[in-house]
Design a protein around this motif. Structure first.
Motif, short mmCIF file in Angstrom:
data_model
loop_
_atom_site.label_atom_id
_atom_site.label_comp_id
_atom_site.label_asym_id
_atom_site.label_seq_id
_atom_site.Cartn_x
_atom_site.Cartn_y
_atom_site.Cartn_z
N PRO A 146 0.94 -1.04 -0.18
CA PRO A 146 0.20 -0.01 0.06
C PRO A 146 0.97 1.24 -0.08
CG PRO A 146 0.04 -0.85 2.16
CD PRO A 146 0.79 -1.88 1.28
N VAL A 161 0.67 6.74 -0.23
CA VAL A 161 0.31 5.91 0.76
C VAL A 161 -1.06 5.69 0.62
CG1 VAL A 161 0.13 5.36 3.17
CG2 VAL A 161 2.08 6.76 2.42
N ILE A 165 -4.22 2.90 4.79
CA ILE A 165 -3.02 2.95 5.75
C ILE A 165 -3.04 4.31 6.07
CG2 ILE A 165 -0.40 2.96 5.82
CD1 ILE A 165 -1.70 0.16 5.56
N SER A 166 -3.56 5.24 5.11
CA SER A 166 -3.56 6.81 5.66
C SER A 166 -5.14 6.88 5.62
CB SER A 166 -2.96 7.67 4.48
OG SER A 166 -3.64 7.56 3.20
N ARG A 167 -5.44 7.69 6.61
CA ARG A 167 -6.93 7.61 6.97
C ARG A 167 -7.63 8.82 6.11
NH1 ARG A 167 -8.89 9.70 12.82
NH2 ARG A 167 -8.13 11.53 12.07
N SER A 170 -5.77 8.56 -0.09
CA SER A 170 -4.55 8.39 -0.15
C SER A 170 -3.65 9.50 -0.21
CB SER A 170 -4.46 7.60 -1.76
OG SER A 170 -5.03 6.46 -1.74
#
Length: 422
Positions: A146, A161, A165-167, A170
């Motif tokens: 990811p 990212v 994985i990142s809230r 992306s």
């Protein structure tokens, strides 16, 4: 009659005209078999021809005239060969870095400071831009991997990212390759370094000392590494190893290596420590590692300890912390690696540490240059300040560099060199 005019005006709106020119440009690019990202000049040539043809037709009233043909050409090239709405920021020489936190929050960094732009994108635009960028690099991003590091055709470094994985969205970061300096003398002109320190560093590179370049993010570590590497004598063979290609310097005998991510089958990964090991089989006179972040630090130390001159960068807040980190990272290589082995190896392998920072005004400067004489006291590596910051100025310290015989071997008297650097 009024309805017909309204329909005509709507059909010939600026957006509609640019859209039709965009379609025509893409069709021409496909028919000529052009790779738009790799040959943007060819795309521009076609775009100029299409816009010129449109202008000539507008004289007959067949199509709506363009208010700014040059701007339309730039937009067409950005859409097809560039990166759409981000292209003006990438073309702006004052922008050093840009990042996307969400479609409506696009930031840029100028002169070491960041600011929010007024650019608003859509999720579809961002997804399409990331896909187009990665297409030019040969790297990929998906649920199994990811995040990705890649180099864009212009030399800019891309980091993505994936959402999850990142809230929320992306995260995209593009660090532009901006050539501020290619030699140490140019760093002096920029105010990052004093002439005396530049002469000392150039002499140290010629003498074959091992140099660790330290600093925080965007402190100018890679630029300093490039300038140091430019001082390597042309008679020597240089091998560099990096995550992605960032090291650039003029040299007649240089091979650059970069890592490769794992393939779709779960194989084919080439790690940085693999490159360091392979570099030793390529008859190097010098070894350059773009940045050490993990266990590859052990392989680099072993190479330096064997007598191969080299240099690299490392993230650290001071020269002292850089040495501490260089002693810690090799421990990640396995349980059989102990501090009792690593600390003396670092002390014997690293000769100089150059630490850089960013001042309150956003200017990048060398904060200190310290020597590592090889002595250890209570498991702490001793250092001597050769140049240090006092009242915002880089001035001569009390230290002397190690390996004085290596300076003399290339015809340099280090004592005389530093005597006028007070």
């Amino acid at each position: 009659m009024g309805v017909d005019v309204a329909l005509l005006q709507d059909a010939h709106s600026p957006d509609d005209v640019v859209g039709r020119l965009d379609d025509a440009l893409r069709a021409a690019v496909r028919s000529e078999g052009i790779d738009p990202q790799r040959t943007p000049a060819a795309v521009r040539r076609i775009a100029v021809g299409l816009v010129r043809e449109h202008d000539e037709r507008s004289l007959t009233g067949a199509v709506a005239p363009l208010a700014d043909p040059d701007a339309v050409v730039a937009e067409l090239v950005a859409r097809v060969a560039g990166f759409g709405p981000l292209q003006p920021l990438l073309d702006d020489p004052t922008v050093e870095e840009l990042w996307i936190n969400s479609p409506d929050r696009v930031f840029v960094a100028r002169r070491g400071r960041h600011e929010l732009t007024n650019l608003v994108l859509t999720e579809e635009q961002v997804a399409e831009l990331v896909e187009r960028m990665l297409k030019t690099t040969g790297r990929r991003i998906d649920l199994s991997r990811p995040f990705v590091d890649a180099m864009l055709p212009a030399g800019h470094r891309l980091h993505v990212v994936l959402e999850g994985i990142s809230r929320g969205f992306s995260a995209v970061n593009i660090r532009k390759f901006v050539v501020r300096a290619t030699r140490l003398t140019e760093l002096v002109e920029l105010g990052s370094l004093t002439p005396e320190a530049a002469r000392f560093l150039e002499a140290s590179v010629r003498a074959g000392l091992n140099i660790l370049v330290a600093g925080g993010t965007q402190a100018g570590k890679t630029t300093m590494l490039n300038c140091l590497a430019a001082a390597i004598p042309g008679s020597e063979r240089v091998i560099s190893a990096e995550e992605v290609f960032e090291v650039r310097f003029p040299h007649p005998d240089w091979v650059a290596l970069q890592t490769r991510q794992v393939g779709l089958e779960g194989t084919g990964e080439i790690r940085l420590r693999d490159l360091v090991k392979e570099a030793l089989r390529m008859r190097p006179s010098r070894l350059i590692v773009g940045e050490v972040r993990a266990e590859e630090c052990l392989d680099l130390l072993l190479a330096l300890n064997s007598g191969l001159p080299g240099m690299c960068t490392i993230h650290a807040n001071s020269a002292r912390e850089a040495l501490t980190k260089a002693c810690t990272l090799p421990l990640l290589a396995g349980e059989n690696i102990s501090a009792r082995f690593v600390v003396p190896t670092v002390a014997a392998s690293v000769d100089l540490v150059v630490h850089l920072g960013i001042d309150p005004g956003g200017a990048r400067r060398v904060n200190e240059i310290v020597a590592v004489p090889g002595r250890i006291e209570n498991e702490v590596i001793e250092t001597e300040p050769i140049f240090e910051s006092r009242d915002g100025r880089l001035v001569r310290g009390i230290g002397m560099p190690p390996r004085l015989e290596q300076y003399r071997r290339v015809g340099i008297d280090p004592g005389r060199l530093l005597s006028g650097a007070g």
